[in-house]
Write an enzyme that holds these catalytic residues in place. Structure first.
Site, PDB file in Angstrom:
ATOM      1  N   ARG A 180       3.712  14.230  -8.342  1.00 20.56           N
ATOM      2  CA  ARG A 180       2.494  13.402  -8.248  1.00 20.56           C
ATOM      3  C   ARG A 180       1.321  14.359  -8.403  1.00 20.56           C
ATOM      4  O   ARG A 180       1.130  15.248  -7.558  1.00 20.56           O
ATOM      5  CB  ARG A 180       2.434  12.649  -6.920  1.00 20.56           C
ATOM      6  CG  ARG A 180       1.111  11.923  -6.728  1.00 20.56           C
ATOM      7  CD  ARG A 180       1.141  10.878  -5.627  1.00 20.56           C
ATOM      8  NE  ARG A 180       1.839   9.683  -6.033  1.00 20.56           N
ATOM      9  CZ  ARG A 180       1.789   8.511  -5.401  1.00 20.56           C
ATOM     10  NH1 ARG A 180       1.063   8.384  -4.317  1.00 20.56           N
ATOM     11  NH2 ARG A 180       2.463   7.474  -5.866  1.00 20.56           N
TER      12      ARG A 180
ATOM     13  N   GLN B 267       6.312   3.010 -10.920  1.00  7.23           N
ATOM     14  CA  GLN B 267       5.828   1.782 -10.292  1.00  7.23           C
ATOM     15  C   GLN B 267       6.143   0.573 -11.171  1.00  7.23           C
ATOM     16  O   GLN B 267       6.584  -0.480 -10.698  1.00  7.23           O
ATOM     17  CB  GLN B 267       4.299   1.895 -10.086  1.00  7.23           C
ATOM     18  CG  GLN B 267       3.654   0.631  -9.559  1.00  7.23           C
ATOM     19  CD  GLN B 267       4.045   0.324  -8.125  1.00  7.23           C
ATOM     20  OE1 GLN B 267       3.957   1.198  -7.269  1.00  7.23           O
ATOM     21  NE2 GLN B 267       4.465  -0.899  -7.844  1.00  7.23           N
TER      22      GLN B 267
ATOM     23  N   ARG C 151      10.896  -0.517  -5.339  1.00  5.13           N
ATOM     24  CA  ARG C 151      10.660   0.889  -5.694  1.00  5.13           C
ATOM     25  C   ARG C 151      11.941   1.695  -5.459  1.00  5.13           C
ATOM     26  O   ARG C 151      12.308   2.543  -6.261  1.00  5.13           O
ATOM     27  CB  ARG C 151       9.512   1.488  -4.846  1.00  5.13           C
ATOM     28  CG  ARG C 151       8.133   0.883  -5.061  1.00  5.13           C
ATOM     29  CD  ARG C 151       7.602   1.085  -6.477  1.00  5.13           C
ATOM     30  NE  ARG C 151       7.612   2.455  -6.927  1.00  5.13           N
ATOM     31  CZ  ARG C 151       6.678   3.366  -6.677  1.00  5.13           C
ATOM     32  NH1 ARG C 151       5.613   3.045  -5.985  1.00  5.13           N
ATOM     33  NH2 ARG C 151       6.767   4.611  -7.145  1.00  5.13           N
TER      34      ARG C 151
HETATM   35  N1   CP Z   1       2.507   2.260  -4.987  1.00  5.93           N
HETATM   36  C1   CP Z   1       2.597   3.558  -4.672  1.00  5.93           C
HETATM   37  O1   CP Z   1       2.807   4.429  -5.509  1.00  5.93           O
HETATM   38  O2   CP Z   1       2.443   3.808  -3.347  1.00  5.93           O
HETATM   39  P1   CP Z   1       2.355   5.239  -2.650  1.00  5.93           P
HETATM   40  O3   CP Z   1       1.038   5.837  -3.033  1.00  5.93           O
HETATM   41  O4   CP Z   1       2.457   4.942  -1.187  1.00  5.93           O
HETATM   42  O5   CP Z   1       3.486   6.081  -3.144  1.00  5.93           O
HETATM   43  N1  NVA Z   2      -4.393   3.564  -8.710  1.00  3.22           N
HETATM   44  C1  NVA Z   2      -3.952   4.030  -7.419  1.00  3.22           C
HETATM   45  C2  NVA Z   2      -2.491   3.767  -7.249  1.00  3.22           C
HETATM   46  C3  NVA Z   2      -1.930   4.126  -5.909  1.00  3.22           C
HETATM   47  C4  NVA Z   2      -0.456   3.900  -5.817  1.00  3.22           C
HETATM   48  C5  NVA Z   2      -4.274   5.506  -7.273  1.00  3.22           C
HETATM   49  O1  NVA Z   2      -4.120   6.253  -8.244  1.00  3.22           O
HETATM   50  O2  NVA Z   2      -4.695   5.907  -6.187  1.00  3.22           O
END
Ligand code: CP
Ligand code: NVA
Length: 297
Positions: free
Chosen positions: A96, A126, A285
């Protein structure tokens, strides 16, 4: 093979969705016995982190959560060197990242599969779970209309690419200047396939007209916190509430990747109402991550 974008699984997207649905009832297996997954999270996460970690455990493997501030990466070691070293230890890397550029650098220096767990451009994992949820609830994907209302962000980009691939129409309702970056690519994909429509409207009502699925996400994505005040004012007319959803099909379903902010992008009457499937979506998920891990590792 890496999964950095929905485009990386263009020819097997619906297959992944079906695999997620098929393995949903099977909690434990040994398919990834002895395999290790490194998970680097530069930003917060509840669903993505926990679902990947639990998915690895339930598949007989092991996941390591790595926070950059506790790695040498946070003290100046390059992402290239990090990728090369981790590739000698583990069988896959979940990442991430703040920037897609870093994601690509990690992947191009890694000899094991890299999975995008969200960056500033996309959130492909997602969308596998989202499509699973839609297919379970509606029995199909092809021919449905999905309306995305709100910020043209990473989630919106991945949805835009996925919709024409699986034959869904997609309409985005967003303020001028906040259109998603993947719009042109999505239009190209739709044109190649000639069975889906990609539309953008400034008026959210127009986007939602006749929708089978309504989707929204936060107005302030991680890393954009300094724009909070300005965004919350500008996006208020895009709140998904009872007045807005009246324009959708009567049996629409409501999706949100979560975390959600009630009273901002969605009114509590919608997210906590009878059309909302957000917790089934969140559960998916886990099943989607298993399908992804089995395909890549
Ligand atoms: N939807 C999603 O990616 O949630 P998190 O940020 O909690 O991983
Ligand atoms: N668009 C949001 C998604 C979180 C899961 C972000 O990037 O923070």
């Amino acid at each position: 093979m890496h999964l950095l974008s929905i485009l990386d699984v263009e020819d097997k997207l619906e297959e992944l969705v079906d695999k997620g649905i098929a393995i949903k009832g099977r909690r434990y297996s040994e398919e990834l016995k002895g395999k290790s997954l490194a998970m680097i999270f530069e930003k917060s996460s509840t669903r993505t982190r926990v679902s990947f970690e639990v998915a690895m455990t339930q598949l007989g493997g092991h996941a390591l959560y790595l926070s950059p501030d506790q790695m040498q990466l946070g003290r100046g070691e390059t992402v290239e060197d990090t990728a090369k070293v981790l590739s000698r230890f583990v069988d896959g890397i979940v990442y991430r990242a703040f920037s897609h550029e870093m994601m690509v650098k990690l992947a191009s220096n890694s000899t094991v599969p890299v999975i995008n767990a969200l960056d500033d451009l996309e959130h492909p994992c997602q969308i596998v779970a989202d499509l699973m949820t839609i297919k379970e609830k509606k029995g199909k994907l092809k021919g449905l209309k999905l309306a995305y209302v709100g910020d043209g962000n990473n989630v919106c980009n991945s949805l835009l690419l996925a919709a024409p691939i699986v034959g869904m129409d997609i309409a985005v309702g967003c303020p001028k200047g906040y259109e998603p970056g993947m719009l042109e690519k999505a239009r190209e994909l739709a044109k190649e396939r000639e069975h889906s429509k990609v539309e953008v409207f400034e008026d959210p009502k127009k986007a939602i007209e006749g929708a089978d699925v309504i989707y929204t996400d936060v107005w302030v994505s991680m890393g954009m916190e300094e724009e909070k005040g300005e965004r919350e004012k500008l996006f208020m007319p895009y709140q998904v509430n009872n007045a807005l959803v009246k324009n959708a099909k009567e049996d629409f379903i409501f999706l949100h990747c979560l975390p959600a902010h009630r009273g901002l992008e969605v009114a509590h009457e919608v997210i906590d109402g009878e059309h909302s499937v957000v917790f089934d979506e969140a559960e998916n998920r886990l099943h989607a991550q298993k399908a992804i891990l089995l395909e890549l590792m």
